[in-house]
Scaffold this motif. Structure first.
Motif, PDB file in Angstrom:
ATOM      1  N   PHE A  55      26.428  80.337  12.113  1.00 24.08           N
ATOM      2  CA  PHE A  55      26.986  80.036  10.800  1.00 24.08           C
ATOM      3  C   PHE A  55      28.477  79.731  10.957  1.00 24.08           C
ATOM      4  CE2 PHE A  55      28.001  84.520  11.047  1.00 24.08           C
ATOM      5  CZ  PHE A  55      29.199  84.637  10.373  1.00 24.08           C
ATOM      6  N   MET A  56      29.010  79.012   9.987  1.00 19.96           N
ATOM      7  CA  MET A  56      30.412  78.608  10.022  1.00 19.96           C
ATOM      8  C   MET A  56      31.161  79.325   8.907  1.00 19.96           C
ATOM      9  SD  MET A  56      29.798  74.543  10.548  1.00 19.96           S
ATOM     10  CE  MET A  56      31.536  74.156  10.579  1.00 19.96           C
ATOM     11  N   SER A  91      24.055  77.657   9.327  1.00 17.72           N
ATOM     12  CA  SER A  91      24.418  77.794   7.924  1.00 17.72           C
ATOM     13  C   SER A  91      25.878  77.374   7.759  1.00 17.72           C
ATOM     14  CB  SER A  91      24.242  79.242   7.467  1.00 17.72           C
ATOM     15  OG  SER A  91      24.784  79.406   6.165  1.00 17.72           O
ATOM     16  N   PRO A  92      26.210  76.606   6.710  1.00 17.04           N
ATOM     17  CA  PRO A  92      27.592  76.168   6.519  1.00 17.04           C
ATOM     18  C   PRO A  92      28.529  77.270   6.035  1.00 17.04           C
ATOM     19  CG  PRO A  92      26.254  75.439   4.691  1.00 17.04           C
ATOM     20  CD  PRO A  92      25.305  76.051   5.689  1.00 17.04           C
ATOM     21  N   ASP A  93      27.970  78.401   5.580  1.00 20.80           N
ATOM     22  CA  ASP A  93      28.802  79.505   5.122  1.00 20.80           C
ATOM     23  C   ASP A  93      27.992  80.800   5.137  1.00 20.80           C
ATOM     24  OD1 ASP A  93      27.189  79.484   2.801  1.00 20.80           O
ATOM     25  OD2 ASP A  93      28.556  78.078   1.827  1.00 20.80           O
ATOM     26  N   ILE A  94      28.656  81.909   4.851  1.00 23.53           N
ATOM     27  CA  ILE A  94      27.985  83.214   4.866  1.00 23.53           C
ATOM     28  C   ILE A  94      26.891  83.280   3.795  1.00 23.53           C
ATOM     29  CG2 ILE A  94      28.327  85.688   4.469  1.00 23.53           C
ATOM     30  CD1 ILE A  94      31.076  85.419   5.746  1.00 23.53           C
ATOM     31  N   HIS A 104      20.859  76.615  -5.774  1.00 23.83           N
ATOM     32  CA  HIS A 104      21.627  77.671  -5.118  1.00 23.83           C
ATOM     33  C   HIS A 104      21.007  79.047  -5.333  1.00 23.83           C
ATOM     34  CE1 HIS A 104      25.218  80.410  -4.745  1.00 23.83           C
ATOM     35  NE2 HIS A 104      25.284  79.741  -3.612  1.00 23.83           N
ATOM     36  N   ARG A 122      26.013  76.112  -8.575  1.00 17.67           N
ATOM     37  CA  ARG A 122      26.496  77.182  -7.690  1.00 17.67           C
ATOM     38  C   ARG A 122      27.160  78.318  -8.466  1.00 17.67           C
ATOM     39  NH1 ARG A 122      27.571  72.656  -4.392  1.00 17.67           N
ATOM     40  NH2 ARG A 122      26.583  72.786  -2.346  1.00 17.67           N
TER      41      ARG A 122
END
Length: 203
Positions: free
Chosen positions: A202-203, A174-177, A136, A102
């Motif tokens: 998304f979160m 989606s777990p994030d932006i 990633h 990542r």
């Protein structure tokens, strides 16, 4: 590539997955030893002749309750080194989950670029090819390695799976932006497969 010239190993931490891969290949898993010492050190070695063989090592580098990411990484590095010292002709590391991928660019002053460091470590012990999946940042992964590298995508498999279980409303989250773009691509492909719209979040 003849079966006689092929050896497939899997580290103990990925044994279940490695056995399924070997079964799908119709290839028995090669035997190896992983020995633990009281001071926390360890030793790994192949128990079969690998001289002039085409060797694949399966090891997924995620942390769990038994071994940290670093534990698994060091074991893989040492095992690849032992294979090369034992005159393996070619060693391919099959790493479904590639750790530290990542951090592929500097976002702050003096930031590390761990994707490049992992590539350097694997190359230093003599790996000839690295195979991973769903990294990633694909471009950063491809640019980090000087040895041959392959990238596999799970998206087609997931699309087929969820399309066969679409008897209720589906939402792609989606777990994030940072993951929105990938989630959106997945949502669009799943929509095309099913022929109707799917919600996203998304979160």
């Amino acid at each position: 590539m003849s079966a006689d010239n092929l050896r497939v190993f899997t580290l103990n931490s990925s044994r279940d997955f490695g056995e399924r891969v070997a079964k799908a290949m119709g290839q028995p898993l090669a035997e190896h030893e992983e020995r633990e010492f009281e001071d926390g050190e360890h030793k790994l070695r192949p128990l079969e002749n690998v001289r002039s063989k085409d060797v694949f090592v399966i090891a997924s580098l995620y942390g769990d309750v038994e071994q940290t990411v670093n534990d698994k990484l060091v074991r893989l590095l040492f095992f690849i080194g032992a294979l090369k010292d034992a005159s393996a002709q070619r060693v391919t590391a099959v790493i479904p989950y590639l750790c530290y991928a990542r951090k592929d660019s500097k976002t702050k002053s003096r930031d590390p670029v761990t994707t490049r460091y992992i590539a350097s470590l694997l190359e230093a012990v003599g790996v000839d090819r690295v195979v991973t999946m769903d990294v990633h940042n694909l471009a950063a992964y491809q640019n980090a390695f000087r040895c041959r590298s392959d990238h596999l995508q799970a998206k087609p498999l997931f699309i087929d799976y969820f399309a066969s279980h679409a008897d209720h409303e589906l939402i792609v989250v989606s777990p994030d932006i940072g993951g929105i773009k990938r989630a959106e691509q997945f949502r669009e492909a799943l929509e095309q497969k099913l022929g109707h719209s799917i919600s996203s979040a998304f979160m």
